[in-house]
Structure formats: structure tokens, C-alpha cells
Design a protein around this motif. Structure first.
Motif, PDB file in Angstrom:
ATOM      1  N   LEU A 183       0.815  -1.218   0.000  1.00 43.40           N
ATOM      2  CA  LEU A 183       0.000   0.000   0.000  1.00 43.40           C
ATOM      3  C   LEU A 183       0.843   1.258   0.000  1.00 43.40           C
ATOM      4  CD1 LEU A 183      -2.881   1.170   0.102  1.00 43.40           C
ATOM      5  CD2 LEU A 183      -2.757   1.038   2.585  1.00 43.40           C
ATOM      6  N   ILE A 184       2.024   1.229   0.635  1.00 36.41           N
ATOM      7  CA  ILE A 184       2.792   2.472   0.777  1.00 36.41           C
ATOM      8  C   ILE A 184       3.404   2.936  -0.544  1.00 36.41           C
ATOM      9  CG2 ILE A 184       3.279   2.183   3.221  1.00 36.41           C
ATOM     10  CD1 ILE A 184       5.997   1.047   2.533  1.00 36.41           C
ATOM     11  N   SER A 185       3.282   2.150  -1.598  1.00 35.25           N
ATOM     12  CA  SER A 185       3.694   2.646  -2.912  1.00 35.25           C
ATOM     13  C   SER A 185       2.654   3.615  -3.477  1.00 35.25           C
ATOM     14  CB  SER A 185       3.897   1.478  -3.882  1.00 35.25           C
ATOM     15  OG  SER A 185       2.699   0.724  -4.025  1.00 35.25           O
ATOM     16  N   ASP A 186       1.410   3.550  -2.994  1.00 34.35           N
ATOM     17  CA  ASP A 186       0.337   4.430  -3.456  1.00 34.35           C
ATOM     18  C   ASP A 186      -0.124   5.424  -2.395  1.00 34.35           C
ATOM     19  OD1 ASP A 186       0.121   3.099  -5.990  1.00 34.35           O
ATOM     20  OD2 ASP A 186      -0.937   1.473  -4.969  1.00 34.35           O
ATOM     21  N   MET A 187       0.266   5.215  -1.153  1.00 32.24           N
ATOM     22  CA  MET A 187      -0.153   6.089  -0.053  1.00 32.24           C
ATOM     23  C   MET A 187       1.009   6.189   0.936  1.00 32.24           C
ATOM     24  SD  MET A 187      -3.322   5.537   2.627  1.00 32.24           S
ATOM     25  CE  MET A 187      -4.611   5.938   1.437  1.00 32.24           C
ATOM     26  N   ASP A 188       1.331   7.390   1.386  1.00 32.35           N
ATOM     27  CA  ASP A 188       2.482   7.538   2.270  1.00 32.35           C
ATOM     28  C   ASP A 188       2.234   6.845   3.610  1.00 32.35           C
ATOM     29  OD1 ASP A 188       1.855   9.825   4.489  1.00 32.35           O
ATOM     30  OD2 ASP A 188       0.775  10.241   2.629  1.00 32.35           O
ATOM     31  N   SER A 189       3.330   6.452   4.243  1.00 35.36           N
ATOM     32  CA  SER A 189       3.243   5.636   5.458  1.00 35.36           C
ATOM     33  C   SER A 189       2.548   6.360   6.602  1.00 35.36           C
ATOM     34  CB  SER A 189       4.646   5.209   5.901  1.00 35.36           C
ATOM     35  OG  SER A 189       5.503   6.325   6.042  1.00 35.36           O
ATOM     36  N   THR A 190       2.682   7.693   6.669  1.00 34.37           N
ATOM     37  CA  THR A 190       2.012   8.445   7.734  1.00 34.37           C
ATOM     38  C   THR A 190       0.497   8.365   7.589  1.00 34.37           C
ATOM     39  OG1 THR A 190       3.873   9.991   7.825  1.00 34.37           O
ATOM     40  CG2 THR A 190       1.815  10.690   8.863  1.00 34.37           C
ATOM     41  N   THR A 191       0.008   8.472   6.347  1.00 32.73           N
ATOM     42  CA  THR A 191      -1.436   8.386   6.108  1.00 32.73           C
ATOM     43  C   THR A 191      -1.956   6.988   6.404  1.00 32.73           C
ATOM     44  OG1 THR A 191      -1.268  10.105   4.412  1.00 32.73           O
ATOM     45  CG2 THR A 191      -3.264   8.758   4.411  1.00 32.73           C
ATOM     46  N   VAL A 192      -1.197   5.972   6.026  1.00 39.06           N
ATOM     47  CA  VAL A 192      -1.581   4.593   6.341  1.00 39.06           C
ATOM     48  C   VAL A 192      -1.700   4.420   7.848  1.00 39.06           C
ATOM     49  CG1 VAL A 192      -0.878   2.174   6.230  1.00 39.06           C
ATOM     50  CG2 VAL A 192      -0.547   3.650   4.244  1.00 39.06           C
ATOM     51  N   THR A 193      -0.716   4.948   8.579  1.00 40.34           N
ATOM     52  CA  THR A 193      -0.739   4.854  10.038  1.00 40.34           C
ATOM     53  C   THR A 193      -1.942   5.597  10.611  1.00 40.34           C
ATOM     54  OG1 THR A 193       1.680   4.714  10.058  1.00 40.34           O
ATOM     55  CG2 THR A 193       0.598   5.284  12.131  1.00 40.34           C
ATOM     56  N   TRP A 194      -2.255   6.761  10.055  1.00 45.83           N
ATOM     57  CA  TRP A 194      -3.414   7.523  10.530  1.00 45.83           C
ATOM     58  C   TRP A 194      -4.696   6.722  10.349  1.00 45.83           C
ATOM     59  CZ3 TRP A 194      -7.937   9.207   8.232  1.00 45.83           C
ATOM     60  CH2 TRP A 194      -8.734  10.060   9.027  1.00 45.83           C
ATOM     61  N   PHE A 195      -4.871   6.084   9.205  1.00 46.17           N
ATOM     62  CA  PHE A 195      -6.080   5.288   8.972  1.00 46.17           C
ATOM     63  C   PHE A 195      -6.169   4.132   9.965  1.00 46.17           C
ATOM     64  CE2 PHE A 195      -6.660   7.216   4.712  1.00 46.17           C
ATOM     65  CZ  PHE A 195      -8.042   7.365   4.737  1.00 46.17           C
ATOM     66  N   ARG A 196      -5.039   3.529  10.308  1.00 46.15           N
ATOM     67  CA  ARG A 196      -5.063   2.430  11.275  1.00 46.15           C
ATOM     68  C   ARG A 196      -5.552   2.920  12.634  1.00 46.15           C
ATOM     69  NH1 ARG A 196       0.300  -0.726  11.763  1.00 46.15           N
ATOM     70  NH2 ARG A 196      -1.092  -2.154  12.865  1.00 46.15           N
ATOM     71  N   PHE A 197      -5.034   4.078  13.065  1.00 40.88           N
ATOM     72  CA  PHE A 197      -5.471   4.627  14.351  1.00 40.88           C
ATOM     73  C   PHE A 197      -6.928   5.077  14.285  1.00 40.88           C
ATOM     74  CE2 PHE A 197      -0.878   5.341  15.398  1.00 40.88           C
ATOM     75  CZ  PHE A 197      -0.881   4.650  16.585  1.00 40.88           C
ATOM     76  N   PHE A 198      -7.306   5.726  13.214  1.00 37.44           N
ATOM     77  CA  PHE A 198      -8.669   6.236  13.085  1.00 37.44           C
ATOM     78  C   PHE A 198      -9.686   5.099  13.105  1.00 37.44           C
ATOM     79  CE2 PHE A 198     -12.235   7.309  10.187  1.00 37.44           C
ATOM     80  CZ  PHE A 198     -12.830   8.297  10.963  1.00 37.44           C
ATOM     81  N   GLY A 199      -9.426   4.042  12.348  1.00 38.82           N
ATOM     82  CA  GLY A 199     -10.351   2.912  12.333  1.00 38.82           C
ATOM     83  C   GLY A 199     -10.459   2.247  13.682  1.00 38.82           C
ATOM     84  N   ALA A 200      -9.315   2.069  14.354  1.00 37.90           N
ATOM     85  CA  ALA A 200      -9.334   1.445  15.680  1.00 37.90           C
ATOM     86  C   ALA A 200     -10.067   2.329  16.686  1.00 37.90           C
ATOM     87  CB  ALA A 200      -7.909   1.180  16.145  1.00 37.90           C
ATOM     88  N   ALA A 201      -9.815   3.647  16.632  1.00 42.28           N
ATOM     89  CA  ALA A 201     -10.487   4.566  17.557  1.00 42.28           C
ATOM     90  C   ALA A 201     -11.991   4.561  17.331  1.00 42.28           C
ATOM     91  CB  ALA A 201      -9.939   5.980  17.385  1.00 42.28           C
TER      92      ALA A 201
END
Length: 304
Positions: free
Chosen positions: A30-48
Motif C-alpha cells: 500500500l505504501i507505494s500508493d499512499m504515504d506511510s504516515t497516512t496509512v498509520t493515521w487510517f489504522r489509528f482512526f479505524g481502531a479509535a
């Protein structure tokens, strides 16, 4: 009691191991199409969003106690540790292969044990020290094909990736150390929800959630998987620990690096453009198995 529940504990532990083994492989794609910070944000947002809604509906959250008194500095360090772990883990994948990351991240539980000895006065058993020694032997064996270029600085990007994963291991150990202090006075879900909320707020200003609109079907599938991975894996892990001996759950989870290496090899051979596969020889495999055995001994040595 534990033996009678192995039919529940083993499948749950294997589910956790499989999901954790797939995590860096999915993130790498995924990080080839989306930067790693945004991927990390989505992980936290979904979990929250989902975990917060679940515990709030059950009125099972008490976050206030973590933000006052003597728990406040522990909370700040635990939250900062896990946020640092998530972002350095994800950023490290820009430079290092998933298989190498999973082997190297085995430093995290060892560092937690060492920190516990230094700061909490815990003691190592002989088998735990043996486990630390095996990890120290196994890591250079695993990286034997890259040692020369790493020492000579020929592959600077890979060296940066190794450094970031080491930072991820250190920050996870910091989180684990202070999490031990917090859960003695507060339920684990309180800290986790606070971490999910903090990660969502901290990474939002430097992430680009709108970039998800440009993902194709595969990208959306990977993003949904990564968002759900934390909740499902940790949920299965918690239930496995309740149904089975902790030592046996740890033994099952010690297989994660080998599972990642195997899955990477299979996916890389079937779909070579998806991920780069770590170059391995027989010495590398001996090193990976040695690291796994060392991590296992260090984790369960005292309990045995």
C-alpha cells in the motif's frame, strides 16, 4: 483448565500470528500508493472509531484516571512509545523488506525484558539469557548477505530502514514498560483507546486522508485490511490468552517472522512486482530460526 481449552486457544493464537505475519506484506503493497504516515493515521482512526464505539456502548471506559495524578507521566510515555513504534515501523517499510522487518522487530520483546530488569527490578532466568544470546547470534546470520554493504554504507536506504525498525523496537519496549505500570491500576482497554485517539489526532495534520480516493480496488482492500488488522489480531490475542497458557500463546506467536518470510516468498514468486523478497541463503534461514528460538526462550523462560 488450559489443556481443555487448547481447541480454542490454538486457533485464536494462529489467527493472531497469521494476521501479524501479513501486516508488513499488506502495508508494503500500500505504501507505494499512499504515504506511510497516512496509512498509520487510517489504522489509528479505524481502531479509535470501532473500538471506541464498542467500549463506549458498554460503558466500559474510564479514561480520566490516565490523565491525572501519578498515572499521567506513565500515560504520556506509553502513548508516545506506541505512536513512535507505529510510525517508525511503517516508515521503515519504505526501505526494508517485510521479512527482514519481522526478524529485526524481535528485538522489541527482548528490550522490554531488559528494561524490566533495569527499571522494574525483575530478574532473568538462565534460559532467558540464553534466548538473548541466540537472538544476538541469529541476527547477523540472517543478514549475512547484506552485512558487507551495510558496514561499508553501500546501501544507505536499507541501513535507514534497519535503523527505523530498531527505533520501532525501542519505542515498543518503552510502551510495554509503562503499560505494565498502568494496567496495574487501570484496564488495558482504557490505555489502548487513548492511544488510538491520540494517534488519530497527532497524525492527522501530517497525513493526507483524501489520497484514499485515488486508490484502486486492491488499494482499498489493503487499506481496509490494515485498518481492521489491529482490532481483529489483538482481539484474538486477548481471547487466546484467556483460553490458553501464556507460554503456549507466546510459542505460537514466535512463528510470526518465519510465517512472514514464507508468505513473502510465495507472494514474491507468484507476483514479483508486488513486493521485494529478502535475498536468503541457508545461513539466513538458520539465522531466522535462531532468532525465533531465542525470542521464544526469552519470552517464556521464567514461566517454564
Amino acid at each position: 483448565m488450559y489443556q481443555s481449552n487448547w481447541r480454542v486457544g490454538l486457533p485464536l493464537a494462529l489467527t493472531t500470528a497469521f494476521l501479524w505475519a501479513l501486516l508488513p506484506i499488506a502495508m508494503k503493497g500500500l505504501i507505494s500508493d499512499m504515504d506511510s504516515t497516512t496509512v498509520t493515521w487510517f489504522r489509528f482512526f479505524g481502531a479509535a472509531l470501532f473500538a471506541g464505539a464498542w467500549y463506549a456502548s458498554r460503558r466500559d471506559l474510564q479514561l480520566g484516571a490516565l490523565l491525572r495524578g501519578k498515572l499521567l507521566p506513565y500515560t504520556v510515555l506509553a502513548v508516545g512509545g506506541l505512536l513512535g513504534n507505529y510510525i517508525s515501523y511503517a516508515t521503515g517499510l519504505n526501505y526494508i523488506t517485510p521479512g527482514a522487518l519481522q526478524v529485526l522487530i524481535q528485538l522489541a520483546p527482548l528490550l522490554l525484558l531488559i528494561f524490566s530488569v533495569i527499571f522494574l527490578g525483575e530478574r532473568f532466568s538462565a534460559s532467558q539469557w540464553m534466548g538473548v544470546g541466540l537472538v544476538c547470534i541469529g541476527l547477523p546470520l540472517f543478514f549475512n548477505l547484506r552485512i558487507q554493504e551495510l558496514v561499508e554504507g553501500e546501501d544507505r536506504e536499507y541501513l535507514v530502514g534497519v535503523g527505523l525498525v530498531v527505533i520501532a523496537a525501542v519505542t515498543w519496549a518503552i510502551y510495554g514498560l509503562f503499560q505494565k505500570k498502568i494496567v496495574a491500576q487501570s484496564r488495558p482497554q482504557n490505555l489502548l483507546i487513548l492511544i488510538y485517539i491520540s494517534g488519530t489526532l497527532c497524525f492527522l495534520p501530517v497525513s493526507q486522508p483524501s489520497s484514499a480516493l485515488q486508490l484502486d480496488a486492491l488499494g482499498w482492500g489493503l487499506l481496509i485490511f490494515l485498518t481492521a488488522n489491529t482490532l481483529i489480531a489483538y482481539g484474538a490475542f486477548a481471547k487466546a490468552m484467556g483460553a490458553w497458557e501464556a507460554s503456549r500463546v507466546s510459542a505460537t506467536l514466535a512463528l510470526v517472522p518465519l510465517m512472514t518470510l514464507g508468505l513473502s516468498a510465495i507472494i514474491g514468486s507468484l507476483w514479483p512486482q508486488y513486493i521485494e523478497v529478502e535475498p536468503l541463503n541457508w545461513i539466513s534461514w538458520v539465522g531466522a530460526i535462531t532468532v525465533v528460538l531465542g525470542s521464544l526462550l526469552a519470552a517464556i523462560g521464567r514461566g517454564r
